[in-house]
Design a protein around this motif. Structure first.
Motif, mmCIF file in Angstrom:
data_model
loop_
_atom_site.group_PDB
_atom_site.id
_atom_site.type_symbol
_atom_site.label_atom_id
_atom_site.label_comp_id
_atom_site.label_asym_id
_atom_site.label_seq_id
_atom_site.Cartn_x
_atom_site.Cartn_y
_atom_site.Cartn_z
ATOM 1 N N VAL A 1 0.861 -1.180 0.000
ATOM 2 C CA VAL A 1 0.000 0.000 0.000
ATOM 3 C C VAL A 1 0.900 1.233 0.000
ATOM 4 N N LEU A 2 0.645 2.153 -0.898
ATOM 5 C CA LEU A 2 1.509 3.330 -0.978
ATOM 6 C C LEU A 2 0.747 4.616 -0.716
ATOM 7 N N SER A 3 1.458 5.579 -0.112
ATOM 8 C CA SER A 3 0.959 6.955 -0.002
ATOM 9 C C SER A 3 1.374 7.707 -1.260
ATOM 10 N N ALA A 4 0.881 8.916 -1.372
ATOM 11 C CA ALA A 4 1.342 9.797 -2.441
ATOM 12 C C ALA A 4 2.786 10.205 -2.155
ATOM 13 N N MET A 5 3.538 10.531 -3.193
ATOM 14 C CA MET A 5 4.904 11.008 -3.004
ATOM 15 C C MET A 5 4.866 12.238 -2.083
ATOM 16 N N ALA A 6 5.910 12.363 -1.242
ATOM 17 C CA ALA A 6 5.918 13.412 -0.211
ATOM 18 C C ALA A 6 5.516 14.773 -0.782
ATOM 19 N N GLY A 7 4.610 15.440 -0.121
ATOM 20 C CA GLY A 7 4.203 16.798 -0.510
ATOM 21 C C GLY A 7 3.121 16.858 -1.573
ATOM 22 N N GLN A 8 2.852 15.722 -2.223
ATOM 23 C CA GLN A 8 1.899 15.756 -3.341
ATOM 24 C C GLN A 8 0.474 16.076 -2.908
ATOM 25 N N THR A 9 0.043 15.450 -1.801
ATOM 26 C CA THR A 9 -1.342 15.683 -1.367
ATOM 27 C C THR A 9 -1.535 17.153 -1.000
ATOM 28 N N ASP A 10 -0.542 17.726 -0.292
ATOM 29 C CA ASP A 10 -0.611 19.157 0.037
ATOM 30 C C ASP A 10 -0.678 19.992 -1.236
ATOM 31 N N GLY A 11 0.132 19.612 -2.213
ATOM 32 C CA GLY A 11 0.160 20.342 -3.484
ATOM 33 C C GLY A 11 -1.199 20.303 -4.184
ATOM 34 N N LEU A 12 -1.836 19.141 -4.130
ATOM 35 C CA LEU A 12 -3.144 19.003 -4.784
ATOM 36 C C LEU A 12 -4.190 19.865 -4.079
ATOM 37 N N ILE A 13 -4.103 19.908 -2.752
ATOM 38 C CA ILE A 13 -5.061 20.727 -1.996
ATOM 39 C C ILE A 13 -4.858 22.211 -2.334
ATOM 40 N N GLN A 14 -3.587 22.608 -2.473
ATOM 41 C CA GLN A 14 -3.311 24.003 -2.852
ATOM 42 C C GLN A 14 -3.882 24.327 -4.231
ATOM 43 N N LEU A 15 -3.736 23.382 -5.138
ATOM 44 C CA LEU A 15 -4.305 23.577 -6.488
ATOM 45 C C LEU A 15 -5.802 23.834 -6.406
ATOM 46 N N ALA A 16 -6.465 22.998 -5.612
ATOM 47 C CA ALA A 16 -7.917 23.131 -5.476
ATOM 48 C C ALA A 16 -8.275 24.509 -4.911
ATOM 49 N N ARG A 17 -7.487 24.955 -3.928
ATOM 50 C CA ARG A 17 -7.760 26.255 -3.292
ATOM 51 C C ARG A 17 -7.573 27.411 -4.277
ATOM 52 N N LYS A 18 -6.670 27.195 -5.247
ATOM 53 C CA LYS A 18 -6.473 28.245 -6.254
ATOM 54 C C LYS A 18 -7.706 28.354 -7.146
ATOM 55 N N MET A 19 -8.376 27.219 -7.313
ATOM 56 C CA MET A 19 -9.555 27.206 -8.178
ATOM 57 C C MET A 19 -10.778 27.720 -7.448
ATOM 58 N N SER A 20 -10.841 27.442 -6.158
ATOM 59 C CA SER A 20 -12.049 27.789 -5.417
ATOM 60 C C SER A 20 -11.736 27.936 -3.927
ATOM 61 N N ASP A 21 -12.383 28.922 -3.282
ATOM 62 C CA ASP A 21 -12.170 29.103 -1.840
ATOM 63 C C ASP A 21 -12.719 27.918 -1.059
ATOM 64 N N ASP A 22 -13.766 27.343 -1.606
ATOM 65 C CA ASP A 22 -14.446 26.275 -0.900
ATOM 66 C C ASP A 22 -14.716 25.134 -1.885
ATOM 67 N N PRO A 23 -13.667 24.380 -2.225
ATOM 68 C CA PRO A 23 -13.832 23.360 -3.269
ATOM 69 C C PRO A 23 -14.869 22.304 -2.858
ATOM 70 N N PRO A 24 -15.735 21.914 -3.803
ATOM 71 C CA PRO A 24 -16.733 20.892 -3.481
ATOM 72 C C PRO A 24 -16.034 19.610 -3.017
ATOM 73 N N SER A 25 -16.507 19.034 -1.929
ATOM 74 C CA SER A 25 -15.769 17.937 -1.313
ATOM 75 C C SER A 25 -15.678 16.711 -2.232
ATOM 76 N N ARG A 26 -16.703 16.476 -3.052
ATOM 77 C CA ARG A 26 -16.622 15.330 -3.958
ATOM 78 C C ARG A 26 -15.455 15.479 -4.924
ATOM 79 N N GLU A 27 -15.329 16.680 -5.481
ATOM 80 C CA GLU A 27 -14.266 16.893 -6.467
ATOM 81 C C GLU A 27 -12.885 16.944 -5.806
ATOM 82 N N LEU A 28 -12.860 17.445 -4.584
ATOM 83 C CA LEU A 28 -11.585 17.487 -3.863
ATOM 84 C C LEU A 28 -11.070 16.054 -3.672
ATOM 85 N N ASP A 29 -11.970 15.131 -3.374
ATOM 86 C CA ASP A 29 -11.564 13.733 -3.210
ATOM 87 C C ASP A 29 -11.070 13.133 -4.524
ATOM 88 N N VAL A 30 -11.749 13.475 -5.622
ATOM 89 C CA VAL A 30 -11.305 12.977 -6.933
ATOM 90 C C VAL A 30 -9.883 13.460 -7.185
#
Ligand code: ASP
Ligand code: MG
Length: 410
Positions: free
Chosen positions: A39-68
């Protein structure tokens, strides 16, 4: 031959080189004849990076899409890992949560695993594949992608180990195991050989962030032994297991601390039915998690009420409490952000008197004032001034015989 589940965290798969190293290590086990699920995690820092991307798109990203979006981090690491194994001449197959499938409820961002279908994994194992499963993700009943909450790959690994009845679940991380206390502030901290699920739960909730709490709850429920160990060393780590008789002989297994709480005191609260409810109602409504609560016996119908909240929620809480205090006629509200909670943990406390007394004595001998005390069956916590945290941890660690004797005096 054994069936082994191994989980590698983000720092263990943080680069192409590291993923190759992990593949090599997994293959060592495979070549010995073991069946391997990784079982693997995402490469270090990647999940944080993805969350930042989402925040750039929207202040309150829809939770379904954030999970995708967040689920893609693990997709990258399992694919690269499988490529690495294949480039070394062995067979591997990556599986995402929905391909396994790992069924969860529909709470995006903090989904709980309901059940895991192990047929597909078994089929791949029988073909001789090393099976790489993406951690941290699942599928709800409607077919939506869900994620399990930060650090959730630990839970994926433990749940998989339980479902497929693996012989062992090994969690590879960047530390060598579970320590008696934080080695950064106490160089004589010792690596524990074993620790019980309950002690681990207390350690984890107090900030020893080696294992995600939910994975330990899962392991306890299904009695999955976890071996926490380092990716970067061959040494044995710490076994997290059900309590044994031997463990009771040790009074204290670990000392932890938490500097992330603040204290709120309401002076001279009218002592009548309903005041506590009135005070805490708006705090709970605001989603603030209150930790310790202490109320004094009243004198002349007035009592003092003290509790702790996460530092991040301190100002919000002070505002809310001040409003209520005015309404119910309390004298004043005091706040203190410069506190820390120091705790000793051990299943051995259950059958031994005097452990608390010893803790108070040790703190007193260093002139450290105790502001609040709370106890449970296997834990005693004291709130003290924040500036004494390191000192308190070191003296308690020593007094309860936890020091690594082999470590030279500084
Ligand atoms: N990648 C996710 C996170 O960073 C899950 C995990 O690492 O376990 O929280
Ligand atoms: Mg992680």
């Amino acid at each position: 031959m054994a069936l082994i589940v191994q989980k590698y965290g983000g720092t263990s798969v943080g680069s192409i080189e590291k993923i190759r190293d992990v593949a090599q290590r997994v293959l060592e086990y495979y070549k010995e004849g073991n069946q391997m699920i990784v079982v693997l995690s995402a490469m270090a820092g990647q999940t944080d990076g993805l969350i930042q991307l989402a925040r750039k798109m929207s202040d309150d990203p829809p939770s379904r899409e954030l999970d995708v979006l967040m689920a893609t981090g693990e997709q990258v690491s399992v694919a690269l890992f499988s490529m690495a194994v294949r480039s070394m001449g062995y067979n591997a197959c990556s599986l995402l949560g929905f391909q396994v499938p790992i069924h969860t409820d529909d709470l995006y961002g903090k989904a709980r695993i309901h059940d895991i279908d192990t047929d597909r994994i078994r089929k791949e194992l029988e073909k001789g594949c090393v099976v790489a499963v993406a951690g941290f993700q699942g599928l709800d009943r409607e077919g939506n992608i869900t994620t399990l909450g930060r650090g959730g790959s630990d839970t994926t690994a433990v749940a998989l180990a339980a479902a497929i009845k693996a012989d062992v679940c090994e969690i590879f991380t960047d530390v060598k195991g579970v320590y008696t206390t934080d080695p950064n502030i106490c160089p004589k901290a010792r690596k524990l050989e074993t620790i019980s699920y309950d002690e681990m739960l207390e350690m984890a909730s107090l900030g020893a962030k080696v294992l995600e709490i939910r994975s330990v709850e899962f392991a306890k429920k299904f009695d999955v032994p976890i071996h926490v160990r380092s990716t970067f060393s061959r040494e044995r780590g710490t076994m997290v297991i059900a309590e044994t008789r031997d463990m009771e002989k040790v009074l204290v297994s670990g000392v932890t601390y938490n500097k992330n709480e603040a204290r709120v005191t309401i002076k001279k609260v009218p002592d009548q039915p309903g005041t506590a409810a009135q005070i805490f109602e708006p705090i709970f409504q605001a989603g603030v998690v209150v930790d310790m609560i202490v109320q004094n016996t009243s004198e002349e119908g007035l009592t003092d009420l003290t509790f702790t909240v996460p530092k991040a929620d301190f100002h919000k809480t002070m505002k809310s409490v001040s409003e209520v205090a005015g309404r119910i006629g309390a004298e004043k509200v005091l706040g203190d952000e410069d506190i820390a909670k120091v705790s000793i943990i051990g299943v051995g406390m259950r059958n031994h008197a005097g452990v608390a007394q010893k803790m108070f004595h040790v703190l007193a001998s260093e002139n450290i004032n105790i502001m609040m005390i709370s106890t449970s069956e296997i834990k005693i916590s004291c709130v003290i001034e924040e500036k004494y945290t390191e000192l308190a941890v070191r003296v308690l660690h020593k007094a309860f015989g936890l020091e690594d004797e082999a470590y030279p005096e500084k």
